[in-house]
Design a protein around this motif. Structure first.
Motif, PDB file in Angstrom:
ATOM      1  N   ASP A   1      12.488   2.280  14.045  1.00  0.00           N
ATOM      2  CA  ASP A   1      13.226   1.337  14.901  1.00  0.00           C
ATOM      3  C   ASP A   1      12.337   0.250  15.488  1.00  0.00           C
ATOM      4  O   ASP A   1      12.826  -0.628  16.197  1.00  0.00           O
ATOM      5  N   ASP A   2      11.059   0.284  15.198  1.00  0.00           N
ATOM      6  CA  ASP A   2      10.101  -0.681  15.745  1.00  0.00           C
ATOM      7  C   ASP A   2      10.018  -1.895  14.812  1.00  0.00           C
ATOM      8  O   ASP A   2       9.428  -1.815  13.731  1.00  0.00           O
ATOM      9  N   LYS A   3      10.618  -3.001  15.240  1.00  0.00           N
ATOM     10  CA  LYS A   3      10.661  -4.205  14.400  1.00  0.00           C
ATOM     11  C   LYS A   3       9.260  -4.714  14.089  1.00  0.00           C
ATOM     12  O   LYS A   3       8.993  -5.140  12.950  1.00  0.00           O
ATOM     13  N   ALA A   4       8.357  -4.650  15.031  1.00  0.00           N
ATOM     14  CA  ALA A   4       6.996  -5.139  14.800  1.00  0.00           C
ATOM     15  C   ALA A   4       6.307  -4.314  13.708  1.00  0.00           C
ATOM     16  O   ALA A   4       5.611  -4.870  12.848  1.00  0.00           O
ATOM     17  N   ALA A   5       6.517  -3.000  13.728  1.00  0.00           N
ATOM     18  CA  ALA A   5       5.919  -2.131  12.706  1.00  0.00           C
ATOM     19  C   ALA A   5       6.523  -2.423  11.337  1.00  0.00           C
ATOM     20  O   ALA A   5       5.801  -2.448  10.329  1.00  0.00           O
ATOM     21  N   GLN A   6       7.833  -2.656  11.294  1.00  0.00           N
ATOM     22  CA  GLN A   6       8.498  -2.969  10.024  1.00  0.00           C
ATOM     23  C   GLN A   6       8.027  -4.320   9.487  1.00  0.00           C
ATOM     24  O   GLN A   6       7.750  -4.461   8.291  1.00  0.00           O
ATOM     25  N   ASP A   7       7.908  -5.305  10.392  1.00  0.00           N
ATOM     26  CA  ASP A   7       7.421  -6.630   9.984  1.00  0.00           C
ATOM     27  C   ASP A   7       5.974  -6.559   9.492  1.00  0.00           C
ATOM     28  O   ASP A   7       5.614  -7.218   8.511  1.00  0.00           O
ATOM     29  N   ALA A   8       5.145  -5.770  10.174  1.00  0.00           N
ATOM     30  CA  ALA A   8       3.742  -5.618   9.774  1.00  0.00           C
ATOM     31  C   ALA A   8       3.655  -4.983   8.381  1.00  0.00           C
ATOM     32  O   ALA A   8       2.814  -5.375   7.561  1.00  0.00           O
ATOM     33  N   HIS A   9       4.547  -4.022   8.123  1.00  0.00           N
ATOM     34  CA  HIS A   9       4.550  -3.390   6.807  1.00  0.00           C
ATOM     35  C   HIS A   9       4.953  -4.393   5.728  1.00  0.00           C
ATOM     36  O   HIS A   9       4.327  -4.466   4.663  1.00  0.00           O
ATOM     37  N   GLN A  10       5.980  -5.189   6.001  1.00  0.00           N
ATOM     38  CA  GLN A  10       6.404  -6.196   5.032  1.00  0.00           C
ATOM     39  C   GLN A  10       5.288  -7.214   4.774  1.00  0.00           C
ATOM     40  O   GLN A  10       5.060  -7.614   3.627  1.00  0.00           O
ATOM     41  N   ALA A  11       4.586  -7.613   5.822  1.00  0.00           N
ATOM     42  CA  ALA A  11       3.483  -8.562   5.673  1.00  0.00           C
ATOM     43  C   ALA A  11       2.352  -7.947   4.847  1.00  0.00           C
ATOM     44  O   ALA A  11       1.750  -8.610   3.993  1.00  0.00           O
ATOM     45  N   ALA A  12       2.072  -6.659   5.091  1.00  0.00           N
ATOM     46  CA  ALA A  12       1.018  -5.970   4.329  1.00  0.00           C
ATOM     47  C   ALA A  12       1.412  -5.832   2.863  1.00  0.00           C
ATOM     48  O   ALA A  12       0.565  -5.968   1.973  1.00  0.00           O
TER      49      ALA A  12
ATOM     50  N   VAL B   1      -8.028  -6.393  -3.271  1.00  0.00           N
ATOM     51  CA  VAL B   1      -6.935  -5.465  -3.581  1.00  0.00           C
ATOM     52  C   VAL B   1      -7.145  -4.136  -2.863  1.00  0.00           C
ATOM     53  O   VAL B   1      -6.219  -3.579  -2.280  1.00  0.00           O
ATOM     54  N   SER B   2      -8.365  -3.645  -2.882  1.00  0.00           N
ATOM     55  CA  SER B   2      -8.660  -2.380  -2.205  1.00  0.00           C
ATOM     56  C   SER B   2      -8.365  -2.489  -0.709  1.00  0.00           C
ATOM     57  O   SER B   2      -7.734  -1.592  -0.121  1.00  0.00           O
ATOM     58  N   ASP B   3      -8.806  -3.569  -0.092  1.00  0.00           N
ATOM     59  CA  ASP B   3      -8.543  -3.771   1.335  1.00  0.00           C
ATOM     60  C   ASP B   3      -7.050  -3.878   1.603  1.00  0.00           C
ATOM     61  O   ASP B   3      -6.525  -3.283   2.561  1.00  0.00           O
ATOM     62  N   ALA B   4      -6.347  -4.627   0.776  1.00  0.00           N
ATOM     63  CA  ALA B   4      -4.901  -4.808   0.953  1.00  0.00           C
ATOM     64  C   ALA B   4      -4.152  -3.493   0.753  1.00  0.00           C
ATOM     65  O   ALA B   4      -3.161  -3.225   1.443  1.00  0.00           O
ATOM     66  N   GLN B   5      -4.617  -2.653  -0.180  1.00  0.00           N
ATOM     67  CA  GLN B   5      -3.989  -1.342  -0.377  1.00  0.00           C
ATOM     68  C   GLN B   5      -4.150  -0.478   0.867  1.00  0.00           C
ATOM     69  O   GLN B   5      -3.208   0.186   1.301  1.00  0.00           O
ATOM     70  N   ASN B   6      -5.342  -0.493   1.442  1.00  0.00           N
ATOM     71  CA  ASN B   6      -5.581   0.278   2.664  1.00  0.00           C
ATOM     72  C   ASN B   6      -4.723  -0.231   3.811  1.00  0.00           C
ATOM     73  O   ASN B   6      -4.130   0.566   4.561  1.00  0.00           O
ATOM     74  N   ASP B   7      -4.643  -1.550   3.968  1.00  0.00           N
ATOM     75  CA  ASP B   7      -3.823  -2.133   5.035  1.00  0.00           C
ATOM     76  C   ASP B   7      -2.353  -1.782   4.845  1.00  0.00           C
ATOM     77  O   ASP B   7      -1.653  -1.440   5.818  1.00  0.00           O
ATOM     78  N   GLU B   8      -1.875  -1.852   3.596  1.00  0.00           N
ATOM     79  CA  GLU B   8      -0.461  -1.534   3.326  1.00  0.00           C
ATOM     80  C   GLU B   8      -0.183  -0.068   3.616  1.00  0.00           C
ATOM     81  O   GLU B   8       0.861   0.279   4.169  1.00  0.00           O
ATOM     82  N   LYS B   9      -1.109   0.788   3.256  1.00  0.00           N
ATOM     83  CA  LYS B   9      -0.924   2.225   3.487  1.00  0.00           C
ATOM     84  C   LYS B   9      -0.831   2.527   4.990  1.00  0.00           C
ATOM     85  O   LYS B   9       0.049   3.278   5.426  1.00  0.00           O
ATOM     86  N   GLN B  10      -1.698   1.900   5.772  1.00  0.00           N
ATOM     87  CA  GLN B  10      -1.655   2.102   7.221  1.00  0.00           C
ATOM     88  C   GLN B  10      -0.364   1.543   7.804  1.00  0.00           C
ATOM     89  O   GLN B  10       0.269   2.181   8.652  1.00  0.00           O
ATOM     90  N   ALA B  11       0.020   0.358   7.374  1.00  0.00           N
ATOM     91  CA  ALA B  11       1.243  -0.267   7.890  1.00  0.00           C
ATOM     92  C   ALA B  11       2.473   0.554   7.498  1.00  0.00           C
ATOM     93  O   ALA B  11       3.404   0.706   8.301  1.00  0.00           O
ATOM     94  N   ARG B  12       2.478   1.102   6.293  1.00  0.00           N
ATOM     95  CA  ARG B  12       3.605   1.937   5.855  1.00  0.00           C
ATOM     96  C   ARG B  12       3.687   3.204   6.708  1.00  0.00           C
ATOM     97  O   ARG B  12       4.772   3.629   7.104  1.00  0.00           O
ATOM     98  N   TYR B  13       2.541   3.799   6.997  1.00  0.00           N
ATOM     99  CA  TYR B  13       2.497   5.006   7.826  1.00  0.00           C
ATOM    100  C   TYR B  13       3.123   4.723   9.194  1.00  0.00           C
ATOM    101  O   TYR B  13       3.964   5.491   9.662  1.00  0.00           O
ATOM    102  N   LEU B  14       2.717   3.610   9.818  1.00  0.00           N
ATOM    103  CA  LEU B  14       3.279   3.268  11.133  1.00  0.00           C
ATOM    104  C   LEU B  14       4.764   2.935  11.039  1.00  0.00           C
ATOM    105  O   LEU B  14       5.553   3.339  11.897  1.00  0.00           O
ATOM    106  N   ALA B  15       5.155   2.204  10.001  1.00  0.00           N
ATOM    107  CA  ALA B  15       6.566   1.843   9.834  1.00  0.00           C
ATOM    108  C   ALA B  15       7.425   3.078   9.597  1.00  0.00           C
ATOM    109  O   ALA B  15       8.544   3.171  10.108  1.00  0.00           O
ATOM    110  N   ASP B  16       6.903   4.045   8.848  1.00  0.00           N
ATOM    111  CA  ASP B  16       7.652   5.284   8.605  1.00  0.00           C
ATOM    112  C   ASP B  16       7.783   6.112   9.881  1.00  0.00           C
ATOM    113  O   ASP B  16       8.795   6.779  10.096  1.00  0.00           O
ATOM    114  N   ARG B  17       6.759   6.087  10.695  1.00  0.00           N
ATOM    115  CA  ARG B  17       6.790   6.861  11.950  1.00  0.00           C
ATOM    116  C   ARG B  17       7.655   6.200  13.005  1.00  0.00           C
ATOM    117  O   ARG B  17       8.144   6.874  13.911  1.00  0.00           O
ATOM    118  N   ARG B  18       7.802   4.875  12.903  1.00  0.00           N
ATOM    119  CA  ARG B  18       8.575   4.118  13.900  1.00  0.00           C
ATOM    120  C   ARG B  18       9.633   3.255  13.206  1.00  0.00           C
ATOM    121  O   ARG B  18       9.521   2.031  13.177  1.00  0.00           O
TER     122      ARG B  18
END
Length: 186
Positions: free
Chosen positions: A71-82, A52-69
Motif C-alpha cells: 500500500d506504500d505508493k513511494a515503495a511501488q514507485d521506487a520499484h517501478q523506477a528500479a 547491470v549488476s548494480d541495477a539488478q541489486n537495486d531492483e531486488k531491494q526495491a522489489r523486496y520493499l514493494a512486496d512488504r509494503r
C-alpha cells in the motif's frame, strides 16, 4: 554391415493410438523438435556489466520493499523506477555485447567428427575421447549459427585469453550434450 533407416510413416501405428489417444499429436511434436541451442555472450565493456549488476541489486531491494509494503505508493514507485533502470542498463549491455549462437549437430554427424579426430596418445592418457586441437575449430564452425569459419575459430582459439578461448570451445561442445528431457515418474 550397413543399416538403412526408415523414414517415419505419416500415420502412427494403431496400437500406439489405442494406448494413447493423443499419440498422433505427441508424435508430430517429437518429429518437429529442433536440436538444442546455446548462446555465448561476449562483452568487453566492464562498466556496462557493472551497471547491470548494480541495477539488478537495486531492483531486488526495491522489489523486496514493494512486496512488504503493497500500500506504500513511494515503495511501488521506487520499484517501478528500479525496473526501468534495470531495463535501460540491460539494453545498454545488449548493445555492446556480441552474442554467438550454437546448435547441436545431428547425432550421426557429431559421432563422425569424433571418430575422425582421434586423440593423440597423450590426450588419450589424459582421458580425452577426441583430439581437441584438430576438432575444436571444426566443432565451433559446424555448430555455429553465425557463420564462424574454421579459420576464424582457429584464430579465436589461438589469440583469445585461455579462459575466453575455453568458453568458446566449451559452448560448441556443451551444446552437443545439452539435454532437454526429464526422466520423471510416469
Amino acid at each position: 554391415m550397413t543399416t538403412t533407416r526408415k523414414t517415419p510413416s505419416t500415420t502412427p501405428p494403431p496400437a500406439a493410438v489405442a494406448n494413447d489417444a493423443h499419440w498422433a499429436a505427441k508424435r508430430e511434436r517429437l518429429l518437429a523438435r529442433t536440436r538444442p541451442m546455446l548462446r555465448l555472450t561476449i562483452c568487453d565493456d566492464p562498466d556496462a556489466k557493472q551497471a547491470v549488476s548494480d541495477a539488478q541489486n537495486d531492483e531486488k531491494q526495491a522489489r523486496y520493499l514493494a512486496d512488504r509494503r503493497p500500500d506504500d505508493k513511494a515503495a511501488q514507485d521506487a520499484h517501478q523506477a528500479a525496473e526501468a533502470k534495470l531495463a535501460e542498463a540491460q539494453s545498454a549491455l545488449d548493445a555492446v555485447s556480441i552474442v554467438l549462437s550454437f546448435q547441436a549437430l545431428d547425432r550421426k554427424t557429431y559421432r563422425a567428427l569424433l571418430a575422425a579426430h582421434r586423440p593423440t596418445e597423450e590426450q588419450a592418457g589424459e582421458g580425452y575421447d577426441f583430439n581437441v586441437d584438430t576438432l575444436g575449430p571444426i566443432m565451433i564452425a559446424a555448430s555455429s549459427l553465425d557463420g564462424i569459419t574454421e579459420e576464424d575459430a582457429a584464430t579465436f582459439l589461438d589469440t583469445w585469453s585461455e579462459n575466453e578461448a575455453q568458453a568458446l570451445l566449451n559452448t560448441a561442445f556443451r551444446v552437443q550434450r545439452e539435454e532437454r528431457m526429464d526422466l520423471g515418474k510416469g
